[in-house]
Scaffold this motif. Structure first.
Motif, mmCIF file in Angstrom:
data_model
loop_
_atom_site.group_PDB
_atom_site.id
_atom_site.type_symbol
_atom_site.label_atom_id
_atom_site.label_comp_id
_atom_site.label_asym_id
_atom_site.label_seq_id
_atom_site.Cartn_x
_atom_site.Cartn_y
_atom_site.Cartn_z
ATOM 1 N N ALA A 308 -3.306 43.974 -33.353
ATOM 2 C CA ALA A 308 -2.068 43.239 -33.098
ATOM 3 C C ALA A 308 -0.846 44.135 -33.309
ATOM 4 O O ALA A 308 0.075 44.158 -32.482
ATOM 5 C CB ALA A 308 -2.005 42.011 -34.001
ATOM 6 N N HIS A 323 3.892 41.398 -18.954
ATOM 7 C CA HIS A 323 2.497 41.622 -19.328
ATOM 8 C C HIS A 323 2.385 41.764 -20.853
ATOM 9 O O HIS A 323 2.692 40.834 -21.582
ATOM 10 C CB HIS A 323 1.932 42.840 -18.592
ATOM 11 C CG HIS A 323 2.002 42.715 -17.096
ATOM 12 N ND1 HIS A 323 1.259 41.794 -16.397
ATOM 13 C CD2 HIS A 323 2.752 43.384 -16.166
ATOM 14 C CE1 HIS A 323 1.515 41.898 -15.103
ATOM 15 N NE2 HIS A 323 2.428 42.847 -14.927
ATOM 16 N N LEU A 324 1.975 42.936 -21.344
ATOM 17 C CA LEU A 324 1.842 43.125 -22.794
ATOM 18 C C LEU A 324 3.191 43.138 -23.507
ATOM 19 O O LEU A 324 3.241 43.041 -24.731
ATOM 20 C CB LEU A 324 1.098 44.426 -23.095
ATOM 21 C CG LEU A 324 -0.393 44.451 -22.726
ATOM 22 C CD1 LEU A 324 -0.983 45.817 -23.041
ATOM 23 C CD2 LEU A 324 -1.163 43.356 -23.447
ATOM 24 N N ASP A 326 5.524 40.852 -23.037
ATOM 25 C CA ASP A 326 6.080 39.504 -23.051
ATOM 26 C C ASP A 326 6.569 39.173 -24.464
ATOM 27 O O ASP A 326 5.802 39.287 -25.428
ATOM 28 C CB ASP A 326 5.009 38.507 -22.618
ATOM 29 C CG ASP A 326 5.582 37.109 -22.393
ATOM 30 O OD1 ASP A 326 6.762 36.885 -22.720
ATOM 31 O OD2 ASP A 326 4.837 36.236 -21.911
ATOM 32 N N ARG A 328 7.030 36.419 -25.990
ATOM 33 C CA ARG A 328 6.241 35.385 -26.649
ATOM 34 C C ARG A 328 4.932 35.957 -27.193
ATOM 35 O O ARG A 328 4.507 35.630 -28.308
ATOM 36 C CB ARG A 328 5.957 34.246 -25.668
ATOM 37 C CG ARG A 328 7.190 33.442 -25.288
ATOM 38 C CD ARG A 328 6.898 32.508 -24.134
ATOM 39 N NE ARG A 328 6.547 33.260 -22.921
ATOM 40 C CZ ARG A 328 6.254 32.690 -21.749
ATOM 41 N NH1 ARG A 328 6.259 31.371 -21.637
ATOM 42 N NH2 ARG A 328 5.954 33.428 -20.702
ATOM 43 N N LEU A 329 4.284 36.823 -26.406
ATOM 44 C CA LEU A 329 3.036 37.453 -26.853
ATOM 45 C C LEU A 329 3.281 38.360 -28.046
ATOM 46 O O LEU A 329 2.532 38.336 -29.036
ATOM 47 C CB LEU A 329 2.416 38.241 -25.699
ATOM 48 C CG LEU A 329 1.166 39.063 -26.044
ATOM 49 C CD1 LEU A 329 0.043 38.151 -26.503
ATOM 50 C CD2 LEU A 329 0.734 39.910 -24.853
ATOM 51 N N ALA A 332 3.955 36.318 -31.142
ATOM 52 C CA ALA A 332 2.724 35.689 -31.633
ATOM 53 C C ALA A 332 1.823 36.720 -32.329
ATOM 54 O O ALA A 332 1.242 36.433 -33.392
ATOM 55 C CB ALA A 332 1.975 35.030 -30.476
ATOM 56 N N LEU A 333 1.720 37.923 -31.768
ATOM 57 C CA LEU A 333 0.914 38.972 -32.393
ATOM 58 C C LEU A 333 1.518 39.415 -33.723
ATOM 59 O O LEU A 333 0.798 39.651 -34.700
ATOM 60 C CB LEU A 333 0.789 40.171 -31.445
ATOM 61 C CG LEU A 333 -0.065 39.960 -30.188
ATOM 62 C CD1 LEU A 333 -0.013 41.190 -29.300
ATOM 63 C CD2 LEU A 333 -1.498 39.641 -30.565
#
Length: 346
Positions: A308, A323-324, A326, A328-329, A332-333
């Protein structure tokens, strides 16, 4: 009366234990860092979700554009939009920036712990394996069942080459992480507006990100080697445990001759006055297997945290929001990594 007060006393004791743990957790620098990290990525996730969803002001503007035929509705919409704040109910941008600055402030001087660890690793490498073998020999004293059980879980599949590789990976990890924390102090000065942004500062930031990524890779490789060694030892120990059970059955059915044949297999089980210490051996071996399995689980959780953090750090080099990249991503990670850190430091 005692039965009614017992749950209350138990609840008070649990609250005291939780409070003591919380105080001890927050008294550590890493504990405060995990709290700030969780709050930072929570606010970042809130920003990402807020920017991707239409705000009430935008929704009101869209309805206003389609309400030209009904002046009454249009006036009602404009009246309701007047009470909508322009920047939202919470200034999450300022909150995230303040939390990021606070994290960097708490990490000032943290690289010194990595320097100390590097010194210990270098001292361990200079001592060689002779002293370690003597130490293992001293620790193997005592009951023969404990000696054989401990020998069953010695990482025999971890040869000298793998041991040297793990030592080198530990050095790489601590050196790269220490370099990251040292250069991150420059970013603290930039965020505190003590130092102005320049090309040199940008280059220093890129070097710190490269050092951070290197630390994650080195720590992950070290964890994989450790998983392989411990997994092989657990499998071998379970095999010995099954062979011992078969030996017990053979001894029960064939007497002393069967026991002698089992002893001739080289299973590492000790004889005391002509009898196996089967029960004690099995208990010690089973407890050590559980301990190794628990350590393997913790290593897997650490690998998940490294993955992460690696994705988050990689985007600092890519600087893209698709993509990676983002938001939001990434948020979250980062929150996942923070929660794993909470679990490890709790």
């Amino acid at each position: 009366r005692q039965t009614t007060m017992a749950p209350e006393a138990r609840g008070k004791r649990q609250c005291c234990v939780t409070l003591d743990r919380t105080v001890a957790f927050l008294s550590k620098r890493d504990g405060i860092d995990k709290v700030l990290k969780s709050a930072k990525y929570l606010s970042g996730l809130g920003i990402a979700l807020r920017t991707t969803t239409p705000t009430p002001a935008k929704a009101g503007a869209q309805l206003h554009s389609h309400a030209h035929a009904k002046p009454a509705n249009a006036s009602a919409i404009s009246y309701g939009a007047a009470f909508v704040p322009k920047r939202g109910p919470l200034k999450l941008d300022e909150l995230e920036a303040a939390l990021s600055l606070s994290r960097k402030a708490f990490r000032l001087g943290k690289f010194l712990s990595n320097v100390k660890k590097c010194q210990k690793l270098l001292a361990k490498a200079s001592q060689g394996s002779g002293q370690g073998a003597g130490k293992r020999k001293e620790e193997s004293g005592g009951h023969s069942a404990e000696r054989s059980a401990a020998a069953a879980l010695v990482p025999a599949h971890l040869d000298d080459e793998d041991s040297s590789l793990m030592l080198a990976l530990s050095l790489i990890f601590n050196c790269s992480e220490g370099l990251y924390y040292f250069l991150d102090q420059m970013q603290f000065l930039v965020k505190a507006k003590v130092v102005k942004k320049s090309e040199t500062v940008k280059q220093i930031k890129r070097i710190s990100v490269y050092a951070e990524i290197t630390s994650y890779i080195a720590d992950s490789l070290h964890g994989m080697l450790e998983l392989r060694a411990k997994g092989a030892c657990v499998r071998e120990s379970r095999l010995r445990l099954r062979e011992q059970e078969r030996g017990e059955d053979a001894a029960a059915g064939g007497g002393g001759a069967a026991a002698a044949s089992v002893a001739g297999l080289g299973l590492g089980m000790a004889l005391t006055e002509g009898h196996f210490q089967d029960e004690k051996y099995a208990k010690v071996l089973t407890s050590l297997i559980r301990k190794n399995e628990a350590e393997m689980f913790e290593t897997k959780v650490t690998l998940l945290q490294n993955a992460a953090d690696f994705v988050v750090a990689l985007n600092d080099l890519r600087e893209q929001k698709s993509h990676l990249g983002d938001p939001r991503l990434l948020s979250a990670l980062g929150l996942l990594s923070a929660l794993i850190g909470w679990r490890a430091k709790w």
